[in-house]
Design a protein around this motif. Sequence first.
Motif, PDB file in Angstrom:
ATOM      1  N   GLU A  14      -7.712 -23.540  28.243  1.00 61.44           N
ATOM      2  CA  GLU A  14      -7.521 -23.716  29.692  1.00 61.44           C
ATOM      3  C   GLU A  14      -6.352 -24.675  29.952  1.00 61.44           C
ATOM      4  O   GLU A  14      -5.524 -24.453  30.832  1.00 61.44           O
ATOM      5  N   ALA A  15      -6.258 -25.731  29.127  1.00 60.01           N
ATOM      6  CA  ALA A  15      -5.169 -26.697  29.274  1.00 60.01           C
ATOM      7  C   ALA A  15      -3.820 -26.085  28.916  1.00 60.01           C
ATOM      8  O   ALA A  15      -2.777 -26.501  29.423  1.00 60.01           O
ATOM      9  N   ALA A  16      -3.834 -25.081  28.043  1.00 62.35           N
ATOM     10  CA  ALA A  16      -2.577 -24.491  27.574  1.00 62.35           C
ATOM     11  C   ALA A  16      -2.061 -23.375  28.475  1.00 62.35           C
ATOM     12  O   ALA A  16      -0.851 -23.273  28.696  1.00 62.35           O
ATOM     13  N   LEU A  17      -2.944 -22.536  28.998  1.00 62.18           N
ATOM     14  CA  LEU A  17      -2.470 -21.405  29.809  1.00 62.18           C
ATOM     15  C   LEU A  17      -3.136 -21.302  31.171  1.00 62.18           C
ATOM     16  O   LEU A  17      -2.578 -20.711  32.078  1.00 62.18           O
ATOM     17  N   GLY A  18      -4.347 -21.843  31.297  1.00 60.45           N
ATOM     18  CA  GLY A  18      -5.070 -21.716  32.561  1.00 60.45           C
ATOM     19  C   GLY A  18      -4.451 -22.561  33.661  1.00 60.45           C
ATOM     20  O   GLY A  18      -4.050 -22.067  34.718  1.00 60.45           O
ATOM     21  N   ALA A  19      -4.378 -23.857  33.406  1.00 60.11           N
ATOM     22  CA  ALA A  19      -3.783 -24.786  34.383  1.00 60.11           C
ATOM     23  C   ALA A  19      -2.943 -25.800  33.604  1.00 60.11           C
ATOM     24  O   ALA A  19      -3.258 -26.985  33.548  1.00 60.11           O
ATOM     25  N   PRO A  20      -1.857 -25.337  32.974  1.00 61.71           N
ATOM     26  CA  PRO A  20      -1.102 -26.203  32.050  1.00 61.71           C
ATOM     27  C   PRO A  20      -0.178 -27.186  32.749  1.00 61.71           C
ATOM     28  O   PRO A  20       0.219 -26.987  33.901  1.00 61.71           O
ATOM     29  N   GLN A  21       0.152 -28.243  32.018  1.00 60.09           N
ATOM     30  CA  GLN A  21       1.226 -29.134  32.458  1.00 60.09           C
ATOM     31  C   GLN A  21       2.539 -28.423  32.133  1.00 60.09           C
ATOM     32  O   GLN A  21       2.729 -27.904  31.038  1.00 60.09           O
ATOM     33  N   ARG A  22       3.445 -28.382  33.079  1.00 54.76           N
ATOM     34  CA  ARG A  22       4.721 -27.677  32.889  1.00 54.76           C
ATOM     35  C   ARG A  22       5.856 -28.656  32.646  1.00 54.76           C
ATOM     36  O   ARG A  22       5.760 -29.802  33.053  1.00 54.76           O
ATOM     37  N   PRO A  23       6.928 -28.161  32.005  1.00 59.30           N
ATOM     38  CA  PRO A  23       7.192 -26.799  31.524  1.00 59.30           C
ATOM     39  C   PRO A  23       6.313 -26.405  30.332  1.00 59.30           C
ATOM     40  O   PRO A  23       5.934 -27.237  29.514  1.00 59.30           O
ATOM     41  N   VAL A  24       6.021 -25.086  30.255  1.00 59.46           N
ATOM     42  CA  VAL A  24       5.251 -24.519  29.150  1.00 59.46           C
ATOM     43  C   VAL A  24       6.180 -23.688  28.265  1.00 59.46           C
ATOM     44  O   VAL A  24       6.953 -22.878  28.772  1.00 59.46           O
TER      45      VAL A  24
ATOM     46  N   LYS B 152       3.714 -16.200  32.445  1.00 57.87           N
ATOM     47  CA  LYS B 152       2.905 -17.428  32.455  1.00 57.87           C
ATOM     48  C   LYS B 152       3.657 -18.666  31.969  1.00 57.87           C
ATOM     49  O   LYS B 152       3.275 -19.788  32.283  1.00 57.87           O
ATOM     50  N   VAL B 153       4.701 -18.462  31.151  1.00 60.09           N
ATOM     51  CA  VAL B 153       5.374 -19.617  30.541  1.00 60.09           C
ATOM     52  C   VAL B 153       6.807 -19.741  31.050  1.00 60.09           C
ATOM     53  O   VAL B 153       7.372 -18.808  31.607  1.00 60.09           O
ATOM     54  N   ASP B 154       7.379 -20.929  30.856  1.00 64.33           N
ATOM     55  CA  ASP B 154       8.747 -21.190  31.307  1.00 64.33           C
ATOM     56  C   ASP B 154       9.776 -20.834  30.236  1.00 64.33           C
ATOM     57  O   ASP B 154      10.906 -20.449  30.547  1.00 64.33           O
ATOM     58  N   HIS B 155       9.370 -20.983  28.969  1.00 63.48           N
ATOM     59  CA  HIS B 155      10.260 -20.676  27.840  1.00 63.48           C
ATOM     60  C   HIS B 155       9.487 -19.889  26.796  1.00 63.48           C
ATOM     61  O   HIS B 155       8.354 -20.234  26.472  1.00 63.48           O
ATOM     62  N   LEU B 156      10.108 -18.844  26.265  1.00 62.72           N
ATOM     63  CA  LEU B 156       9.494 -18.048  25.202  1.00 62.72           C
ATOM     64  C   LEU B 156      10.458 -17.989  24.022  1.00 62.72           C
ATOM     65  O   LEU B 156      11.556 -17.444  24.126  1.00 62.72           O
TER      66      LEU B 156
ATOM     67  N   GLY C 103      13.898  -7.967  30.702  1.00 60.18           N
ATOM     68  CA  GLY C 103      14.056  -7.827  32.158  1.00 60.18           C
ATOM     69  C   GLY C 103      12.905  -8.443  32.911  1.00 60.18           C
ATOM     70  O   GLY C 103      13.099  -9.118  33.938  1.00 60.18           O
ATOM     71  N   LYS C 104      11.690  -8.249  32.399  1.00 54.48           N
ATOM     72  CA  LYS C 104      10.497  -8.818  33.038  1.00 54.48           C
ATOM     73  C   LYS C 104      10.543 -10.353  32.997  1.00 54.48           C
ATOM     74  O   LYS C 104      10.179 -11.025  33.961  1.00 54.48           O
ATOM     75  N   ALA C 105      11.024 -10.881  31.870  1.00 55.49           N
ATOM     76  CA  ALA C 105      11.142 -12.339  31.732  1.00 55.49           C
ATOM     77  C   ALA C 105      12.142 -12.894  32.741  1.00 55.49           C
ATOM     78  O   ALA C 105      11.883 -13.918  33.391  1.00 55.49           O
ATOM     79  N   GLN C 106      13.268 -12.218  32.867  1.00 52.07           N
ATOM     80  CA  GLN C 106      14.301 -12.678  33.801  1.00 52.07           C
ATOM     81  C   GLN C 106      13.759 -12.692  35.229  1.00 52.07           C
ATOM     82  O   GLN C 106      13.963 -13.645  35.986  1.00 52.07           O
ATOM     83  N   ALA C 107      13.019 -11.645  35.592  1.00 54.26           N
ATOM     84  CA  ALA C 107      12.449 -11.553  36.942  1.00 54.26           C
ATOM     85  C   ALA C 107      11.418 -12.644  37.188  1.00 54.26           C
ATOM     86  O   ALA C 107      11.261 -13.124  38.324  1.00 54.26           O
ATOM     87  N   ALA C 108      10.724 -13.052  36.121  1.00 61.43           N
ATOM     88  CA  ALA C 108       9.669 -14.067  36.265  1.00 61.43           C
ATOM     89  C   ALA C 108      10.193 -15.494  36.117  1.00 61.43           C
ATOM     90  O   ALA C 108       9.433 -16.459  36.259  1.00 61.43           O
ATOM     91  N   GLY C 109      11.484 -15.641  35.808  1.00 60.71           N
ATOM     92  CA  GLY C 109      12.047 -16.982  35.618  1.00 60.71           C
ATOM     93  C   GLY C 109      11.695 -17.600  34.292  1.00 60.71           C
ATOM     94  O   GLY C 109      11.699 -18.825  34.137  1.00 60.71           O
ATOM     95  N   CYS C 110      11.382 -16.739  33.305  1.00 60.92           N
ATOM     96  CA  CYS C 110      11.064 -17.217  31.954  1.00 60.92           C
ATOM     97  C   CYS C 110      12.303 -17.051  31.081  1.00 60.92           C
ATOM     98  O   CYS C 110      12.878 -15.967  30.996  1.00 60.92           O
ATOM     99  N   THR C 111      12.709 -18.139  30.434  1.00 60.97           N
ATOM    100  CA  THR C 111      13.883 -18.100  29.557  1.00 60.97           C
ATOM    101  C   THR C 111      13.464 -17.697  28.149  1.00 60.97           C
ATOM    102  O   THR C 111      12.620 -18.360  27.538  1.00 60.97           O
ATOM    103  N   ILE C 112      14.034 -16.598  27.647  1.00 63.52           N
ATOM    104  CA  ILE C 112      13.733 -16.166  26.278  1.00 63.52           C
ATOM    105  C   ILE C 112      14.792 -16.729  25.332  1.00 63.52           C
ATOM    106  O   ILE C 112      15.987 -16.666  25.611  1.00 63.52           O
TER     107      ILE C 112
END
Length: 395
Positions: A179-189, A211-215, A251-260
């Motif tokens: 829950e701490a990691a993905l449910g309600a995490p401290q960001r950036p994740v 769900k995450v900021d960086h992958l 493309g999905k990551a870019q739309a979600a604001g997730c940096t790969i």
Amino acid sequence: MAWKTLDDIDLNGKTVLVRVDINVPMENGVVTDATRIEKIVPTVKDIQGKGGKVVLLAHFDRPKGKVVPEMSLGHVKTALEAALGRKVVFGSDCIGAPAQAAIDAATGSDVVLLENTRFHAGEEKNDPALAQGMAALGDVYVNDAFSAAHRAHASTAGLAHLLPAAAGRLMEAELRALEAALGAPQRPVVAVVGGAKVSTKLDLLGNLVSKVDHLVIGGGMANTFLVAQGVEVGKSLAERDMAETAREILGKAQAAGCTIHLPVDVVVAREFKAGAANETVATGACPADAMILDAGPQTVAAIRAVFAGAKTLIWNGPLGAFEIEPFDAATNAAARAAAELTRAGQLISVAGGGDTVAALNKAGAAGDFSFISTAGGAFLEWMEGKDLPGVTALG
């Protein structure tokens, strides 16, 4: 979601059916790694401290609904007694008269261990009659087997609906960490996903980019993403037929604001063996007769920088061929960086999956991670955003 713990149910004078995972490795009838047994000790002792009688339910190996003597849980009785410091009374079935006789024979701090639930074909089919047979033996149900929570079996899901139910201490710790990691995490994740194939982690990648900021993508699957971007990878492991899927994920990551983050430099060799002659080249410069076996030092530096700016890390899969030197360097360096930040209180780090645990142990970093899940399939399905029947049943 909300679930009850051992603190929310009156256990005094109650017979408590506890689903555990003690599916431990054995050789010549002797347990070779008792880690899973040791992990259930706090739950057993807490229940007994609250006045409950502990009855353990578990599966062992894959008997496929038949009685297979070498897969009897009786083989782990000695190791269980050693870990618990308690006498263990063994019941030759998990339902009916043999089970009830074992429960009745247990006195004081004795713990009851019932026979392999998978000796019944109804276990893996979540048969209501089998679940009823188990429920008849106790007053309360406790699930302490997160590693089996992704399976809707009689002892993990069916039984939980028939008795007052709660999470054991191990399950509780796992759920709180997740829950701490993905449910309600401290960001950036930041999530690290490695391994051989994109095709085995499609659901995972699809869920994480939202769900995450960086992958950070590593291992053989990074090669597939490179191919998708028109980068040649020589003889490297790559699923070229998954290139379009990889582009969709990008493309999905870019739309979600997730940096790969993909490798910017790589370690290449002509043969896959320990100590093979190797060189570090820019990602686009892999020779046609070579294969990428690890991420390079510039990539590691970039990953360290991402970790340093993050608050939460989820890790599943190695960055290279970590099993053989020197192609374990990137995984080791990144793991130690995460461990260092965690130790300093700057990062919450959660990792899981068989290869991941082995890689972090090899790097000497596992002990400093906030939480290491040994759950494998359940951890992966949780990361994929799927409901886990054994957890949902506790709600």
